[in-house]
Design a protein around this motif. Sequence first.
Motif, PDB file in Angstrom:
ATOM      1  N   LEU A  27       4.508   3.740  -0.137  1.00 26.83           N
ATOM      2  CA  LEU A  27       3.523   4.820  -0.151  1.00 26.83           C
ATOM      3  C   LEU A  27       2.121   4.278  -0.419  1.00 26.83           C
ATOM      4  CD1 LEU A  27       5.555   7.516  -2.107  1.00 26.83           C
ATOM      5  CD2 LEU A  27       4.881   7.621   0.299  1.00 26.83           C
ATOM      6  N   PRO A  28       1.338   4.028   0.633  1.00 27.00           N
ATOM      7  CA  PRO A  28      -0.074   3.692   0.455  1.00 27.00           C
ATOM      8  C   PRO A  28      -0.864   4.948   0.120  1.00 27.00           C
ATOM      9  CG  PRO A  28       0.453   3.821   2.787  1.00 27.00           C
ATOM     10  CD  PRO A  28       1.753   4.010   2.042  1.00 27.00           C
ATOM     11  N   SER A  29      -2.134   4.784  -0.209  1.00 31.06           N
ATOM     12  CA  SER A  29      -2.960   5.921  -0.646  1.00 31.06           C
ATOM     13  C   SER A  29      -2.970   7.057   0.362  1.00 31.06           C
ATOM     14  CB  SER A  29      -4.399   5.456  -0.892  1.00 31.06           C
ATOM     15  OG  SER A  29      -4.460   4.584  -1.987  1.00 31.06           O
ATOM     16  N   GLU A  30      -3.100   6.703   1.634  1.00 35.08           N
ATOM     17  CA  GLU A  30      -3.169   7.734   2.670  1.00 35.08           C
ATOM     18  C   GLU A  30      -1.912   8.597   2.688  1.00 35.08           C
ATOM     19  OE1 GLU A  30      -4.033   8.144   7.501  1.00 35.08           O
ATOM     20  OE2 GLU A  30      -3.829   6.166   6.568  1.00 35.08           O
ATOM     21  N   SER A  31      -0.756   7.965   2.558  1.00 36.49           N
ATOM     22  CA  SER A  31       0.505   8.714   2.549  1.00 36.49           C
ATOM     23  C   SER A  31       0.637   9.570   1.293  1.00 36.49           C
ATOM     24  CB  SER A  31       1.692   7.746   2.640  1.00 36.49           C
ATOM     25  OG  SER A  31       1.714   7.074   3.877  1.00 36.49           O
ATOM     26  N   LEU A  32       0.168   9.050   0.163  1.00 33.75           N
ATOM     27  CA  LEU A  32       0.224   9.811  -1.086  1.00 33.75           C
ATOM     28  C   LEU A  32      -0.625  11.076  -1.002  1.00 33.75           C
ATOM     29  CD1 LEU A  32       0.041   6.846  -3.618  1.00 33.75           C
ATOM     30  CD2 LEU A  32       1.976   8.409  -3.344  1.00 33.75           C
ATOM     31  N   VAL A  33      -1.812  10.948  -0.426  1.00 35.69           N
ATOM     32  CA  VAL A  33      -2.693  12.112  -0.264  1.00 35.69           C
ATOM     33  C   VAL A  33      -2.040  13.141   0.650  1.00 35.69           C
ATOM     34  CG1 VAL A  33      -4.879  12.908   0.702  1.00 35.69           C
ATOM     35  CG2 VAL A  33      -4.830  10.875  -0.738  1.00 35.69           C
ATOM     36  N   LYS A  34      -1.474  12.685   1.768  1.00 38.95           N
ATOM     37  CA  LYS A  34      -0.818  13.605   2.700  1.00 38.95           C
ATOM     38  C   LYS A  34       0.397  14.265   2.064  1.00 38.95           C
ATOM     39  CE  LYS A  34      -2.241  11.300   6.992  1.00 38.95           C
ATOM     40  NZ  LYS A  34      -1.774  10.518   8.178  1.00 38.95           N
ATOM     41  N   LEU A  35       1.142  13.504   1.275  1.00 40.59           N
ATOM     42  CA  LEU A  35       2.328  14.052   0.625  1.00 40.59           C
ATOM     43  C   LEU A  35       1.937  15.124  -0.386  1.00 40.59           C
ATOM     44  CD1 LEU A  35       5.386  13.910   0.392  1.00 40.59           C
ATOM     45  CD2 LEU A  35       5.138  12.020  -1.215  1.00 40.59           C
ATOM     46  N   SER A  66       2.577   0.604  -2.213  1.00 37.38           N
ATOM     47  CA  SER A  66       2.347  -0.340  -1.127  1.00 37.38           C
ATOM     48  C   SER A  66       1.766  -1.632  -1.694  1.00 37.38           C
ATOM     49  CB  SER A  66       1.371   0.263  -0.109  1.00 37.38           C
ATOM     50  OG  SER A  66       0.923  -0.714   0.795  1.00 37.38           O
ATOM     51  N   PHE A  67       2.558  -2.702  -1.676  1.00 43.19           N
ATOM     52  CA  PHE A  67       2.076  -3.980  -2.207  1.00 43.19           C
ATOM     53  C   PHE A  67       0.895  -4.502  -1.407  1.00 43.19           C
ATOM     54  CE2 PHE A  67       6.031  -5.617  -4.701  1.00 43.19           C
ATOM     55  CZ  PHE A  67       5.911  -4.507  -5.530  1.00 43.19           C
ATOM     56  N   LYS A  68       0.880  -4.219  -0.106  1.00 41.20           N
ATOM     57  CA  LYS A  68      -0.241  -4.659   0.719  1.00 41.20           C
ATOM     58  C   LYS A  68      -1.550  -4.033   0.240  1.00 41.20           C
ATOM     59  CE  LYS A  68       2.510  -5.519   4.867  1.00 41.20           C
ATOM     60  NZ  LYS A  68       2.786  -5.117   6.269  1.00 41.20           N
ATOM     61  N   GLU A  69      -1.477  -2.782  -0.199  1.00 39.73           N
ATOM     62  CA  GLU A  69      -2.684  -2.139  -0.714  1.00 39.73           C
ATOM     63  C   GLU A  69      -3.008  -2.636  -2.123  1.00 39.73           C
ATOM     64  OE1 GLU A  69      -4.699   2.295  -1.241  1.00 39.73           O
ATOM     65  OE2 GLU A  69      -2.862   2.041  -0.082  1.00 39.73           O
ATOM     66  N   LEU A  70      -1.992  -2.880  -2.922  1.00 40.51           N
ATOM     67  CA  LEU A  70      -2.220  -3.392  -4.276  1.00 40.51           C
ATOM     68  C   LEU A  70      -2.983  -4.711  -4.243  1.00 40.51           C
ATOM     69  CD1 LEU A  70       1.144  -2.745  -6.176  1.00 40.51           C
ATOM     70  CD2 LEU A  70      -0.980  -1.446  -6.328  1.00 40.51           C
ATOM     71  N   VAL A  71      -2.647  -5.564  -3.282  1.00 43.23           N
ATOM     72  CA  VAL A  71      -3.311  -6.862  -3.153  1.00 43.23           C
ATOM     73  C   VAL A  71      -4.810  -6.706  -2.903  1.00 43.23           C
ATOM     74  CG1 VAL A  71      -3.487  -8.928  -1.694  1.00 43.23           C
ATOM     75  CG2 VAL A  71      -1.247  -8.086  -2.370  1.00 43.23           C
ATOM     76  N   SER A  72      -5.179  -5.636  -2.199  1.00 42.93           N
ATOM     77  CA  SER A  72      -6.576  -5.452  -1.805  1.00 42.93           C
ATOM     78  C   SER A  72      -7.447  -4.822  -2.895  1.00 42.93           C
ATOM     79  CB  SER A  72      -6.654  -4.593  -0.547  1.00 42.93           C
ATOM     80  OG  SER A  72      -6.273  -3.248  -0.832  1.00 42.93           O
ATOM     81  N   ILE A  73      -6.839  -4.335  -3.974  1.00 46.03           N
ATOM     82  CA  ILE A  73      -7.601  -3.687  -5.039  1.00 46.03           C
ATOM     83  C   ILE A  73      -8.444  -4.719  -5.785  1.00 46.03           C
ATOM     84  CG2 ILE A  73      -7.414  -2.473  -7.255  1.00 46.03           C
ATOM     85  CD1 ILE A  73      -4.890  -1.110  -6.128  1.00 46.03           C
TER      86      ILE A  73
END
Length: 250
Positions: A27-35, A66-73
């Motif tokens: 669940l990346p940010s975009e999916s969390l917002v949509k959910l 989403s680990f891919k998003e965590l890396v970018s923070i």
Amino acid sequence: MSAPFVKLTIENSVGYITFFHPDQNALPSESLVKLERTILDAGRNEAVKVIVIKSGGDRTFCAGASFKELVSISTTKEGEKFFSGFANVINAMRKCPKLIIGSVQGKAVGGGVGLASATDYCLASKFASIKLSELSIGIGPFVIEPAVSRKMGATAMSQMTINAETFFSPEFAKNNGLYAEVYDSVETLDEAVKSLAEKLSHYNSEALRELKTVFWKGTDHWDTLLKERAKISGKLVLSDFTKDSLKRFQ
């Protein structure tokens, strides 16, 4: 299926909210917002009497953050905003005036366990083992802890948190209150969820709404609590330990 989505379909007064991401339903940010928005919309939709939350695919319900998003923070604000996404979804489920049934067809990790814990009633397949892996990457299940502890108790919560690299069986989840039933196949799980949801949809909507209020008594402070927990995770995700741990997922 290849593109991420969150969708609501209505059948026989049951609102089925399905989410999917090709990265093991992370669940990346975009999916969390949509959910969050979809849960709120279903809660307001008069055509929906009962809600079911499920995911696409067969063997993974949700891989959590989403680990891919965590890396970018790169800042604490970014970290807080990301983890607030999980806080907002849990609070949307908590405050939704309609009963939410969870259908967990496969493994649930981290935030996926939190999502299952925030349902009002949860059914699963024999493939639905659970894991709280956050501590192993230097964070901790801070945002989802209130939901998991409320559903499974402090002992099970601490056991899973400390054994962060261990998958716990569906039977463990059932015995500790997360799952009401565990089914031998995804097909029988789907049938049981459909049967229960449609049965509930014929009950008195006012009674179901009042019952939900009783279920969640004592959680009014969660709006503030979960945001505070998001700040903790948002800070820890910037630690050298976590950054080094996440490199293997790049």
